[in-house]
Scaffold this motif. Structure first.
Motif, PDB file in Angstrom:
ATOM      1  N   MET A   1      56.661  55.424   5.783  1.00  0.00           N
ATOM      2  CA  MET A   1      58.087  55.544   5.528  1.00  0.00           C
ATOM      3  C   MET A   1      58.886  55.043   6.728  1.00  0.00           C
ATOM      4  O   MET A   1      58.386  55.027   7.855  1.00  0.00           O
ATOM      5  N   LYS A   2      60.120  54.694   6.478  1.00  0.00           N
ATOM      6  CA  LYS A   2      61.059  54.419   7.549  1.00  0.00           C
ATOM      7  C   LYS A   2      61.854  55.695   7.779  1.00  0.00           C
ATOM      8  O   LYS A   2      62.520  56.191   6.870  1.00  0.00           O
ATOM      9  N   ILE A   3      61.776  56.236   8.990  1.00  0.00           N
ATOM     10  CA  ILE A   3      62.348  57.542   9.283  1.00  0.00           C
ATOM     11  C   ILE A   3      63.418  57.413  10.354  1.00  0.00           C
ATOM     12  O   ILE A   3      63.161  56.920  11.461  1.00  0.00           O
ATOM     13  N   PHE A   4      64.627  57.844  10.022  1.00  0.00           N
ATOM     14  CA  PHE A   4      65.726  57.882  10.973  1.00  0.00           C
ATOM     15  C   PHE A   4      65.612  59.164  11.781  1.00  0.00           C
ATOM     16  O   PHE A   4      65.595  60.259  11.223  1.00  0.00           O
ATOM     17  N   LEU A   5      65.514  59.024  13.110  1.00  0.00           N
ATOM     18  CA  LEU A   5      65.279  60.154  13.998  1.00  0.00           C
ATOM     19  C   LEU A   5      66.402  60.271  15.014  1.00  0.00           C
ATOM     20  O   LEU A   5      66.586  59.383  15.853  1.00  0.00           O
ATOM     21  N   THR A   6      67.154  61.363  14.942  1.00  0.00           N
ATOM     22  CA  THR A   6      68.094  61.647  16.020  1.00  0.00           C
ATOM     23  C   THR A   6      67.346  62.395  17.123  1.00  0.00           C
ATOM     24  O   THR A   6      66.396  63.119  16.856  1.00  0.00           O
ATOM     25  N   GLY A   7      67.776  62.195  18.372  1.00  0.00           N
ATOM     26  CA  GLY A   7      67.078  62.835  19.481  1.00  0.00           C
ATOM     27  C   GLY A   7      65.821  62.104  19.896  1.00  0.00           C
ATOM     28  O   GLY A   7      64.927  62.700  20.503  1.00  0.00           O
ATOM     29  N   ALA A   8      65.738  60.814  19.614  1.00  0.00           N
ATOM     30  CA  ALA A   8      64.521  60.051  19.916  1.00  0.00           C
ATOM     31  C   ALA A   8      64.244  59.972  21.415  1.00  0.00           C
ATOM     32  O   ALA A   8      63.101  59.763  21.830  1.00  0.00           O
ATOM     33  N   THR A   9      65.270  60.116  22.238  1.00  0.00           N
ATOM     34  CA  THR A   9      65.068  60.073  23.680  1.00  0.00           C
ATOM     35  C   THR A   9      64.826  61.464  24.267  1.00  0.00           C
ATOM     36  O   THR A   9      64.632  61.599  25.479  1.00  0.00           O
ATOM     37  N   GLY A  10      64.823  62.502  23.440  1.00  0.00           N
ATOM     38  CA  GLY A  10      64.666  63.867  23.914  1.00  0.00           C
ATOM     39  C   GLY A  10      63.216  64.306  23.994  1.00  0.00           C
ATOM     40  O   GLY A  10      62.289  63.574  23.639  1.00  0.00           O
TER      41      GLY A  10
ATOM     42  N   ARG B   1      72.521  56.580  22.928  1.00  0.00           N
ATOM     43  CA  ARG B   1      73.806  56.089  23.444  1.00  0.00           C
ATOM     44  C   ARG B   1      73.614  55.091  24.581  1.00  0.00           C
ATOM     45  O   ARG B   1      74.561  54.432  24.984  1.00  0.00           O
ATOM     46  N   SER B   2      72.391  55.015  25.124  1.00  0.00           N
ATOM     47  CA  SER B   2      72.137  54.239  26.335  1.00  0.00           C
ATOM     48  C   SER B   2      71.369  52.951  26.044  1.00  0.00           C
ATOM     49  O   SER B   2      70.311  52.983  25.419  1.00  0.00           O
ATOM     50  N   LYS B   3      71.891  51.833  26.540  1.00  0.00           N
ATOM     51  CA  LYS B   3      71.184  50.563  26.391  1.00  0.00           C
ATOM     52  C   LYS B   3      69.864  50.587  27.167  1.00  0.00           C
ATOM     53  O   LYS B   3      68.877  50.004  26.722  1.00  0.00           O
ATOM     54  N   GLU B   4      69.874  51.262  28.311  1.00  0.00           N
ATOM     55  CA  GLU B   4      68.663  51.346  29.121  1.00  0.00           C
ATOM     56  C   GLU B   4      67.580  52.132  28.392  1.00  0.00           C
ATOM     57  O   GLU B   4      66.417  51.728  28.353  1.00  0.00           O
ATOM     58  N   LYS B   5      67.980  53.267  27.796  1.00  0.00           N
ATOM     59  CA  LYS B   5      67.011  54.056  27.041  1.00  0.00           C
ATOM     60  C   LYS B   5      66.557  53.325  25.785  1.00  0.00           C
ATOM     61  O   LYS B   5      65.417  53.486  25.344  1.00  0.00           O
ATOM     62  N   ALA B   6      67.450  52.521  25.209  1.00  0.00           N
ATOM     63  CA  ALA B   6      67.077  51.733  24.034  1.00  0.00           C
ATOM     64  C   ALA B   6      65.916  50.795  24.359  1.00  0.00           C
ATOM     65  O   ALA B   6      65.009  50.606  23.540  1.00  0.00           O
TER      66      ALA B   6
ATOM     67  N   GLY C   1      57.893  51.029  20.386  1.00  0.00           N
ATOM     68  CA  GLY C   1      57.776  50.610  18.998  1.00  0.00           C
ATOM     69  C   GLY C   1      58.828  51.209  18.096  1.00  0.00           C
ATOM     70  O   GLY C   1      58.681  51.198  16.866  1.00  0.00           O
ATOM     71  N   ILE C   2      59.911  51.717  18.695  1.00  0.00           N
ATOM     72  CA  ILE C   2      60.985  52.347  17.924  1.00  0.00           C
ATOM     73  C   ILE C   2      62.150  51.368  17.774  1.00  0.00           C
ATOM     74  O   ILE C   2      62.637  50.801  18.760  1.00  0.00           O
ATOM     75  N   GLU C   3      62.589  51.170  16.548  1.00  0.00           N
ATOM     76  CA  GLU C   3      63.804  50.391  16.301  1.00  0.00           C
ATOM     77  C   GLU C   3      64.996  51.250  16.719  1.00  0.00           C
ATOM     78  O   GLU C   3      65.056  52.436  16.407  1.00  0.00           O
ATOM     79  N   THR C   4      65.932  50.668  17.439  1.00  0.00           N
ATOM     80  CA  THR C   4      67.002  51.485  18.001  1.00  0.00           C
ATOM     81  C   THR C   4      68.367  51.182  17.387  1.00  0.00           C
ATOM     82  O   THR C   4      68.633  50.065  16.935  1.00  0.00           O
ATOM     83  N   ILE C   5      69.208  52.216  17.406  1.00  0.00           N
ATOM     84  CA  ILE C   5      70.620  52.104  17.054  1.00  0.00           C
ATOM     85  C   ILE C   5      71.414  52.649  18.226  1.00  0.00           C
ATOM     86  O   ILE C   5      71.152  53.763  18.693  1.00  0.00           O
ATOM     87  N   LEU C   6      72.368  51.891  18.702  1.00  0.00           N
ATOM     88  CA  LEU C   6      73.218  52.352  19.788  1.00  0.00           C
ATOM     89  C   LEU C   6      74.420  53.091  19.215  1.00  0.00           C
ATOM     90  O   LEU C   6      75.171  52.552  18.393  1.00  0.00           O
ATOM     91  N   GLY C   7      74.584  54.323  19.636  1.00  0.00           N
ATOM     92  CA  GLY C   7      75.714  55.114  19.158  1.00  0.00           C
ATOM     93  C   GLY C   7      75.508  56.574  19.476  1.00  0.00           C
ATOM     94  O   GLY C   7      74.520  56.963  20.113  1.00  0.00           O
ATOM     95  N   SER C   8      76.439  57.402  19.029  1.00  0.00           N
ATOM     96  CA  SER C   8      76.376  58.834  19.315  1.00  0.00           C
ATOM     97  C   SER C   8      76.345  59.635  18.022  1.00  0.00           C
ATOM     98  O   SER C   8      76.525  59.092  16.922  1.00  0.00           O
TER      99      SER C   8
END
Length: 306
Positions: free
Chosen positions: A1-10, A32-37, A44-51
């Motif tokens: 599945m494609k899973i949207f995960l909030t808190g991926a950097t936590g 929210r961070s380009k560096e963390k992205a 291997g995580i696809e990222t979305i920049l935002g809050s």
């Protein structure tokens, strides 16, 4: 599945992301961070920049995903009130990450004999009413065609597998001990917390995706210990002469803030995960809390600088 995960950097979200990817899922992570992205993409995580306040971004990410896991903030109502309506009638999965301080008391280091199952009624402290309301909103979404689940974790310990390797409670106690030269607990330190290894937590998300019924709530634990016992283990691990020292609630508030002092370090939070073991065939195997402190991850990473 494609899973949207909030808190991926936590701490929790990062470990869950690694486990999902290892199991063959695609993970869409919010940061929210380009560096963390950049770090997430290396994992291997696809990222979305935002809050978490970017409603349209949350909606679009939800629409293009097969499931959503909120591992960002147990007390943020905007996440669930934005995402759940998008999932209505889809039977898509939504997992809410919660925490067992919702059954916590203001014990200031005193012991409670109360141990909670998912069916045990209780009167929450006013500070926890919001978290309980969020959980109920998630569970009630099952009546609107959402495959909603709440995982309610106890004290989590061990090395996180994502960007953030550290939890809150045990590292907080270790840092205080290193700063003061004394392993401390609030009051008598007889208050008890259930606990669980981060690797076992991450594994439970996979099992919940595969087996948890819609509208289900699970406590998550694999043992318990008093805060004094934890402090004693920290003292031995750091080689401190004095075993432990009591600190007042006021001093704890000055160190960690009122919320953390009362509900993370001074409270009782005793739960049982029998339901998760039986219904989801969850078999936690992580090292024990005291072993991780005295001879495992925390021992290996501690640098005594007193």
């Amino acid at each position: 599945m494609k899973i949207f995960l909030t808190g991926a950097t936590g701490y929790i979200g990062g470990s869950v992301a690694v486990k999902l990817i290892d199991a063959g899922h695609q993970v869409l992570g919010l940061t929210r961070s380009k560096e963390k992205a950049k770090h997430l993409e290396k994992m291997g995580i696809e990222t979305i920049l935002g809050s978490l306040t970017d409603s349209q971004l949350l909606i679009e990410a939800t629409q293009k995903s097969d499931a959503v896991i909120n591992a960002a903030d147990s007390d943020n109502p905007w996440i669930v009130t934005t995402i759940l309506p998008v999932l209505n009638g889809t039977d898509k999965l939504f997992i809410q990450t919660s925490g067992s301080s919702l059954v916590g008391d203001k014990a200031a280091g005193n012991k409670s004999e109360l141990v909670f199952t998912e069916d045990t009624p209780f009167h929450p402290a006013i500070e926890k009413v919001g978290r309980i309301a969020i959980n109920e909103r998630v569970l009630n979404a099952a009546q609107q065609g959402v495959h909603s689940i709440v995982l309610c974790h106890s004290l989590i310990y061990g090395r996180g597998q994502g960007i953030n390797a550290e939890s809150i409670q045990v590292p907080g106690l270790i840092e205080l001990a290193k700063k003061t030269g004394k392993a401390s607990h609030i009051g008598k330190g007889e208050n008890i917390w259930s606990h669980v290894h981060i690797d076992d937590v991450a594994q439970l998300y996979l099992l919940a995706i595969e087996n948890a019924p819609a509208g289900s709530f699970f406590y998550v634990e694999n043992g318990e210990a008093s805060m004094k016992t934890v402090a004693e283990a920290i003292s031995r691990m750091l080689g401190l002469e004095k075993k432990t020292e009591q600190i007042s609630l006021d001093d704890a508030i000055a160190e960690w803030g009122a919320e953390m002092a009362h509900f993370a370090f001074g409270s009782n939070s005793r739960i049982t995960a029998t339901k998760a073991r039986k219904m989801l065939s969850w078999n936690p195997t992580g090292a024990s809390l005291l072993a991780e402190i005295e001879s495992g991850y925390y021992h290996q990473n501690a640098q005594l600088s007193i």
